[in-house]
Design an enzyme around this catalytic site. Structure first.
Site, PDB file in Angstrom:
ATOM      1  N   HIS A   1      56.990  12.727 116.509  1.00  0.00           N
ATOM      2  CA  HIS A   1      55.944  12.109 117.321  1.00  0.00           C
ATOM      3  C   HIS A   1      55.549  13.074 118.441  1.00  0.00           C
ATOM      4  CE1 HIS A   1      56.583   8.270 115.298  1.00  0.00           C
ATOM      5  NE2 HIS A   1      57.875   8.539 115.376  1.00  0.00           N
TER       6      HIS A   1
ATOM      7  N   ALA B   1      79.717  15.686 107.925  1.00  0.00           N
ATOM      8  CA  ALA B   1      79.539  14.326 108.432  1.00  0.00           C
ATOM      9  C   ALA B   1      78.754  14.315 109.737  1.00  0.00           C
ATOM     10  CB  ALA B   1      80.898  13.671 108.644  1.00  0.00           C
TER      11      ALA B   1
ATOM     12  N   ALA C   1      80.311  19.435 110.821  1.00  0.00           N
ATOM     13  CA  ALA C   1      80.156  18.032 111.185  1.00  0.00           C
ATOM     14  C   ALA C   1      79.583  17.877 112.590  1.00  0.00           C
ATOM     15  CB  ALA C   1      81.498  17.316 111.088  1.00  0.00           C
TER      16      ALA C   1
ATOM     17  N   LYS D   1      66.555  24.536 113.977  1.00  0.00           N
ATOM     18  CA  LYS D   1      65.868  25.744 113.522  1.00  0.00           C
ATOM     19  C   LYS D   1      66.410  26.142 112.152  1.00  0.00           C
ATOM     20  CE  LYS D   1      64.962  27.564 118.144  1.00  0.00           C
ATOM     21  NZ  LYS D   1      65.210  28.665 119.102  1.00  0.00           N
TER      22      LYS D   1
END
Length: 200
Positions: free
Chosen positions: A114, A141, A159, A165
C-alpha cells in the site's frame, strides 16, 4: 484498464472493485474446502490444489491450515514442494517457487503493498509485485518475504528473517532485514547441524 487488469501491472488499483471481489470469493470458497479436509484425505487435497493453483507440479504437499488471498490462483509451484502449517501467500499477483523448496511453519510471502502517502491509503489503494523463490531453497519458520523480492536457488533463509531485498543463490541469509551470512560451503557437505556429522 480495469482494476482487475491492474492487479498484475504494478499500478495502483482498488482491490474492493466488484469484479475483483466476485472472482476472489470463488477462490476463497475452494480454499475453505481445502482447509476442511481430513488428514486421511491426501489424494483429495492434491486434486484440490491442482484446481486452486495457477500451476502446481508433482508431489507437492501443503499442511493445512493454508492461507492465501486468492487461494493460490496466482501461485506457480514446481515439483516436490513442502509447506508446513500456516503458510500464508498474499497472492494478489504471481508467486513463483522452484522445485524441491521447503517452507517452515508460519511463513508469509506477500505480493501486495500500500502507498506510503496517507490519503491514498485512506482510499484503500494497493499495488502488487511478484515474488520469485528458486529451486531447492529452505525458507525457515516465521520468515516474511515482502513484495518484489527474488531469492536464488539453493539458498537458506533463517527462521524469523524479514526479506526486504533480493537474496542471491547458494547462501545462508538471516535477520531483519535479511542479509547474507555466508555462502554454502564444504563444511556443509560434512555437517548437517552444528557439530553433527552427516553419516549417510
Amino acid at each position: 484498464m480495469s482494476d482487475f487488469d491492474k492487479m498484475h501491472s504494478g499500478e495502483l488499483y482498488l482491490p474492493e472493485d466488484k469484479e475483483i471481489l466476485a472472482k476472489q470469493r470463488k477462490c476463497l470458497e475452494k480454499l475453505y474446502d481445502f482447509n476442511a479436509t481430513r488428514p486421511s484425505e491426501m489424494e483429495k487435497r492434491s486434486k484440490m490444489l491442482e484446481c486452486m493453483f495457477a500451476e502446481i507440479g508433482k508431489d507437492c504437499y501443503i499442511e493445512p491450515p493454508f492461507h492465501a488471498n486468492w487461494g493460490g490462483a496466482h501461485v506457480h509451484f514446481g515439483n516436490n514442494i513442502y509447506a508446513n502449517f500456516n503458510l500464508t501467500l498474499v497472492d494478489d499477483t504471481h508467486i513463483y517457487v522452484g522445485d524441491n523448496t521447503m517452507f517452515g511453519p508460519n511463513v508469509t510471502i506477500a505480493t501486495a503493498g500500500h502507498p506510503i502517502y496517507p490519503p491514498l491509503r485512506e482510499k484503500v489503494y494497493q499495488y502488487n509485485a511478484s515474488v520469485k523463490i528458486g529451486k531447492n531453497c529452505w525458507i525457515g519458520a516465521g520468515v516474511i518475504v515482502v513484495p518484489g523480492v527474488t531469492i536464488g536457488d539453493n539458498t537458506v533463509i533463517g527462521a524469523g528473517s524479514v526479506v526486504t531485498k533480493d537474496i542471491p543463490g547458494n547462501v545462508v541469509a538471516v535477520g531483519n532485514p535479511c542479509r547474507v551470512l555466508r555462502e554454502i560451503n564444504e563444511h556443509d557437505k560434512e555437517y548437517y547441524f552444528k557439530d553433527r556429522k552427516i553419516n549417510l
